[in-house]
Design a protein around this motif. Structure first.
Motif, short mmCIF file in Angstrom:
data_model
loop_
_atom_site.label_atom_id
_atom_site.label_comp_id
_atom_site.label_asym_id
_atom_site.label_seq_id
_atom_site.Cartn_x
_atom_site.Cartn_y
_atom_site.Cartn_z
N VAL A 83 36.75 39.93 84.30
CA VAL A 83 36.69 38.55 84.79
C VAL A 83 37.47 37.68 83.82
O VAL A 83 37.18 37.69 82.61
N VAL A 84 38.46 36.97 84.33
CA VAL A 84 39.18 36.02 83.49
C VAL A 84 38.94 34.60 84.01
O VAL A 84 38.83 34.38 85.22
N VAL A 85 38.83 33.67 83.09
CA VAL A 85 38.52 32.28 83.43
C VAL A 85 39.59 31.41 82.81
O VAL A 85 39.93 31.55 81.63
N TYR A 86 40.15 30.50 83.62
CA TYR A 86 41.26 29.67 83.15
C TYR A 86 41.04 28.22 83.55
O TYR A 86 40.25 27.91 84.44
N GLY A 87 41.75 27.32 82.87
CA GLY A 87 41.51 25.89 83.01
C GLY A 87 42.37 25.20 84.03
O GLY A 87 42.88 24.11 83.77
N ASN A 88 42.57 25.84 85.20
CA ASN A 88 43.25 25.22 86.35
C ASN A 88 44.77 25.18 86.22
O ASN A 88 45.44 24.51 86.99
N ARG A 89 45.34 25.93 85.25
CA ARG A 89 46.80 26.06 85.20
C ARG A 89 47.18 27.41 85.81
O ARG A 89 47.61 27.48 86.95
N ALA A 90 47.01 28.50 85.06
CA ALA A 90 47.34 29.84 85.55
C ALA A 90 46.75 30.86 84.58
O ALA A 90 46.62 30.59 83.39
N GLN A 124 39.67 16.94 80.92
CA GLN A 124 39.89 16.22 82.18
C GLN A 124 40.44 17.13 83.27
O GLN A 124 40.47 16.75 84.44
N PHE A 125 40.87 18.33 82.91
CA PHE A 125 41.34 19.30 83.91
C PHE A 125 40.19 20.21 84.31
O PHE A 125 39.53 20.80 83.45
N ALA A 126 39.98 20.33 85.64
CA ALA A 126 38.88 21.14 86.18
C ALA A 126 37.53 20.66 85.63
O ALA A 126 36.63 21.47 85.40
N VAL A 127 37.40 19.35 85.47
CA VAL A 127 36.19 18.79 84.88
C VAL A 127 34.95 19.21 85.70
O VAL A 127 34.96 19.18 86.92
N GLY A 128 33.93 19.63 84.99
CA GLY A 128 32.68 20.02 85.62
C GLY A 128 32.67 21.37 86.29
O GLY A 128 31.64 21.80 86.84
N ARG A 129 33.78 22.09 86.23
CA ARG A 129 33.82 23.41 86.85
C ARG A 129 33.44 24.50 85.84
O ARG A 129 33.65 24.34 84.64
N PRO A 130 32.80 25.56 86.35
CA PRO A 130 32.50 25.85 87.74
C PRO A 130 31.43 24.91 88.31
O PRO A 130 30.37 24.76 87.73
N ASP A 131 31.77 24.32 89.47
CA ASP A 131 30.86 23.40 90.14
C ASP A 131 30.04 24.16 91.19
O ASP A 131 30.08 25.40 91.24
N ALA A 132 29.32 23.43 92.02
CA ALA A 132 28.44 24.08 93.00
C ALA A 132 29.23 24.96 93.96
O ALA A 132 28.79 26.07 94.31
N ASP A 133 30.41 24.49 94.39
CA ASP A 133 31.23 25.30 95.30
C ASP A 133 31.73 26.57 94.61
O ASP A 133 31.75 27.66 95.21
#
Length: 252
Positions: A83-90, A124-133
């Motif tokens: 599992v890899v997790v990234y900050g909404n860039r790539a 400020q990027f992907a703020v609050g994620r992972p969110d409910a969705d």
């Protein structure tokens, strides 16, 4: 069969995403905090075990400190879910690199996930994620992975990415203590790389720092920060690359 979570999560987003995924397995699991446990050679796995191995993407590559720690693992044929997790860039080559390391350690990588979490430096990027969705999607991914494994399908997968991997680049963001530092030593104790001297916790050894932002995340008084000019310049470059909402992806 035993279920494990091996997680390297300096600022918490990777762990949150992995835990949301594991809710879909609907089974108890053991967590191994790879920030604090450097030697993983004592872990023992069986062929029917499942190991969810979660890490952040740092500039499209694995944190190399975690990569070195993974090399002490022995999978013994156990099934792995990188599992890899990234900050909404790539995430670029991170998932492939993680799966390659797990395969070399003797695991069968039969599923994988790329998930989004709040950026570890630019919050400020992907703020609050992972969110409910996100959490709902990750739970569903976990259910689908469990169904695949229960059906006896443990064939290894090939994940997206490039070989050779993209070149490693040292992140110049090396947080330092400010005058607000109360010298409590929390940052020094929590730094996975040992880059902050216990005697002088305002300082950071740039040669050891992996720019994981763990020290900023755990400081009780908000007394650690990056260089303002460097932060502003990088933010300007990164803003268009992080525009729009990236979605989580399951590989089965």
């Amino acid at each position: 069969m035993a279920l494990y979570l091996l997680v390297f999560s300096p600022t918490g987003g990777t762990k949150k995403a992995a835990e949301a995924l594991l809710k879909g397995f609907d089974a108890p699991y053991k967590t191994v905090d790879c920030l604090k446990q450097a030697d993983l050679s004592a872990l023992s796995f069986q062929k029917d075990d499942i190991c969810v191995v979660a890490a952040p993407s740092f500039g499209g590559r694995l944190p190399q400190l975690f990569a070195m720690r993974l090399q002490t693992l022995r999978g013994n044929g156990a099934r792995a879910v990188p599992v890899v997790v990234y900050g909404n860039r790539a995430y670029e080559d991170t998932l492939l690199e993680l799966s390659d390391l797990l395969t070399a350690a003797g695991f069968a990588c039969c599923a994988g996930v790329a998930a989004v979490a709040e950026h570890s430096i630019f919050r400020q990027f992907a703020v609050g994620r992972p969110d409910a969705d996100d959490c709902a999607a990750l739970l569903r991914f976990g259910q689908e992975i469990q169904q695949k494994l229960q059906g006896g399908d443990a064939n290894p997968l090939e994940f997206p990415g490039n070989r050779p991997y993209k070149p490693l680049k040292d992140n110049p963001m090396k947080p330092q203590g400010t005058d607000a530092c109360i010298t409590c030593g929390t940052c020094a104790r929590e730094c996975p790389a040992g880059a902050i001297p216990k005697e002088t916790p305002k300082m950071t050894d740039p040669a050891l720092c992996i720019s994981c932002m763990r020290c900023i995340a755990v400081c009780p008084v908000g007394a650690r920060k990056n260089d303002d000019a460097l932060y502003s310049a990088t933010l300007e470059w990164l803003t268009p690359l992080c525009a729009g909402r990236k979605e989580n992806k399951l590989f089965l």
